[in-house]
Design an enzyme around this catalytic site. Structure first.
Site, PDB file in Angstrom:
ATOM      1  N   THR A  15       0.805  -1.222   0.000  1.00  0.00           N
ATOM      2  CA  THR A  15       0.000   0.000   0.000  1.00  0.00           C
ATOM      3  C   THR A  15       0.837   1.271   0.000  1.00  0.00           C
ATOM      4  O   THR A  15       0.477   2.268  -0.621  1.00  0.00           O
ATOM      5  CB  THR A  15      -0.906   0.022   1.263  1.00  0.00           C
ATOM      6  N   SER A  60       1.533  -7.591  -1.185  1.00  0.00           N
ATOM      7  CA  SER A  60       2.183  -8.662  -0.418  1.00  0.00           C
ATOM      8  C   SER A  60       1.318  -9.909  -0.288  1.00  0.00           C
ATOM      9  O   SER A  60       1.791 -10.943   0.173  1.00  0.00           O
ATOM     10  CB  SER A  60       2.632  -8.163   0.956  1.00  0.00           C
ATOM     11  N   SER A  61       0.065  -9.836  -0.716  1.00  0.00           N
ATOM     12  CA  SER A  61      -0.744 -11.061  -0.746  1.00  0.00           C
ATOM     13  C   SER A  61      -0.211 -12.018  -1.815  1.00  0.00           C
ATOM     14  O   SER A  61      -0.555 -13.195  -1.815  1.00  0.00           O
ATOM     15  CB  SER A  61      -2.208 -10.727  -1.031  1.00  0.00           C
ATOM     16  N   ASP A  92      -0.021  -7.050   4.649  1.00  0.00           N
ATOM     17  CA  ASP A  92      -0.774  -8.311   4.744  1.00  0.00           C
ATOM     18  C   ASP A  92       0.093  -9.508   5.139  1.00  0.00           C
ATOM     19  O   ASP A  92      -0.311 -10.329   5.960  1.00  0.00           O
ATOM     20  CB  ASP A  92      -1.484  -8.612   3.413  1.00  0.00           C
ATOM     21  N   GLN A 278      -4.093 -20.979  19.068  1.00  0.00           N
ATOM     22  CA  GLN A 278      -4.888 -20.012  18.305  1.00  0.00           C
ATOM     23  C   GLN A 278      -4.903 -18.653  18.996  1.00  0.00           C
ATOM     24  O   GLN A 278      -5.264 -17.647  18.390  1.00  0.00           O
ATOM     25  CB  GLN A 278      -6.335 -20.505  18.154  1.00  0.00           C
ATOM     26  N   CYS A 279      -4.530 -18.628  20.273  1.00  0.00           N
ATOM     27  CA  CYS A 279      -4.548 -17.357  21.026  1.00  0.00           C
ATOM     28  C   CYS A 279      -3.419 -16.459  20.542  1.00  0.00           C
ATOM     29  O   CYS A 279      -2.366 -16.940  20.137  1.00  0.00           O
ATOM     30  CB  CYS A 279      -4.364 -17.612  22.517  1.00  0.00           C
TER      31      CYS A 279
HETATM   32  N1  ASP Z   1      -2.693  -5.528   0.348  1.00  0.00           N
HETATM   33  C1  ASP Z   1      -1.611  -4.679   0.816  1.00  0.00           C
HETATM   34  C2  ASP Z   1      -0.337  -5.505   0.847  1.00  0.00           C
HETATM   35  O1  ASP Z   1      -0.138  -6.256   1.762  1.00  0.00           O
HETATM   36  C3  ASP Z   1      -1.926  -4.135   2.158  1.00  0.00           C
HETATM   37  C4  ASP Z   1      -0.874  -3.211   2.735  1.00  0.00           C
HETATM   38  O2  ASP Z   1       0.154  -2.938   2.181  1.00  0.00           O
HETATM   39  O3  ASP Z   1      -1.118  -2.682   3.823  1.00  0.00           O
HETATM   40  O4  ASP Z   1       0.459  -5.409  -0.069  1.00  0.00           O
END
Ligand code: ASP
Length: 342
Positions: A15, A60-61, A92, A278-279
């Site tokens: 982002t 980054s996804s 992400d 999971q916590c």
């Molecule tokens: N979808 C974006 C990423 O991880 C979200 C971010 O940068 O905050 O690349």
């Protein structure tokens, strides 16, 4: 003459450097070579700041092990020429990248600070500007020529975290990361206050980069009602070597016969099962409750207070090395890069 502190800013995407597509309204990464143009005040730092941009830049996804190998390669190639590194990265999967880099970069004696933002740099109310400025200052900080933070960290919203202890926990707030099981390494206010006793010490050995990562693993997150079919299907995956099992509370799981037998068979078939909670805070303690006694008996490995992100990274790293199953199990239960407390 004393040479200037030098920092390499590595831009992977995220982002922080995105703009809105005028047609779809969706954010996508753009080239941000001109770091000084985006943040002219950087010139006031008395540091040499260079930048390296990945091509293509990614959300980054889309992060993956091949990209991690390239990123570690950029750091290794430039390691001797710079005092510290700032990695601009989407939020992400930032915790995964920070975790995996911590394992790939053995004997790291310089700061590698990951940061990003929730609002792009080009937007007036961006959080990216402060995040970059703070990260550069932290990457450059030294005491008598020794870096103050010679580890892989995430710097976000005025806090410095050990990277392999973090999770992204908020998709909207500027405060996007937590480190539920380890305190912050520094807080940024009028001064940057470092908690030196919590920061890893440099060992002054030569950097060794581990490039082989093994992706033959899966996450099994338990929930009440999880079916036998789902559990057995996961363990039947061809070539599977390890499973990060996200259990309840302090490492508890159902005691149903079919469930324990499915796990026991998988372990007999040489699949490593790592028990993480999971916590977001607290530790796995196998045997504390009756609901985890069987897990210990059949050979499920306790992950203590490691995060799922770090467990995945550590397993990819360990499975990528020429280690026996017993050695891997041993390393999973000790801290290699400050990733767990036991
Ligand atoms: N979808 C974006 C990423 O991880 C979200 C971010 O940068 O905050 O690349």
């Amino acid at each position: 003459m004393e040479s200037k502190t030098s920092i390499l800013v590595i831009y992977t995407g995220g982002t922080i450097g995105m703009i809105k597509d005028p047609e779809t309204g969706a954010l996508h990464p753009i080239n941000m070579d001109l770091l000084y143009q985006s943040i002219p005040v950087l010139k006031n730092f008395n540091y040499k700041i260079d930048s390296y941009s990945f091509e293509p830049l990614i959300d980054s996804s889309n992060m993956n092990p091949d990209f991690w190998v390239k990123l570690a390669g950029v750091i290794e190639k430039n390691y001797e020429s710079y005092d510290g590194f700032v990695v601009l990265h989407g939020t992400d999967t930032m915790s995964f990248t920070a975790s995996v880099l911590s394992f790939m970069l053995e004997n790291l004696n310089k700061p590698v600070i990951l940061t990003g933002s929730q609002i792009p740099l080009g937007v007036v109310r961006t959080d990216g500007r402060d995040n970059i400025i703070n990260s550069i200052e932290i990457a450059a900080a030294k005491i008598e020529d020794t870096p103050i933070v010679p580890e892989v960290c995430i710097c976000f919203e005025n806090k410095l975290f050990r990277g392999n202890r973090t999770n992204k926990f908020n998709a909207e707030n500027f405060e996007a990361f937590v480190s539920g099981n380890y305190p912050t390494l520094a807080k940024v206010g009028v001064h940057i206050k470092y908690k030196n006793h919590l920061i890893l010490k440099p060992n002054f050995k030569k950097l060794k980069v581990h490039y082989t990562l093994d992706q033959n693993l899966a996450i099994l997150k338990l929930f009440p009602g999880i079916s036998e079919n789902v559990v057995k299907s996961i363990f039947a995956i061809q070539g599977l070597k390890a499973v990060v099992m996200e259990t309840y509370g302090s490492g508890n799981a159902p005691t149903d016969k079919w469930f324990i037998e499915a796990l026991e068979n998988a372990i007999k078939n040489d699949i490593i099962i790592l028990n993480v909670t999971q916590c977001k805070s607290g530790s796995v303690e196998i045997g504390k409750y009756e609901t985890s006694v069987d897990l210990g008996r059949i050979g499920v490995v306790g992950g203590y207070d490691i995060t799922t992100e770090s467990a995945i990274a550590k397993l990819m790293f360990l499975l990528g090395r020429n280690l026996s199953k017993d050695e891997i199990k041993k390393y999973l239960q000790i801290s290699l890069r400050g990733e767990l407390t036991n």
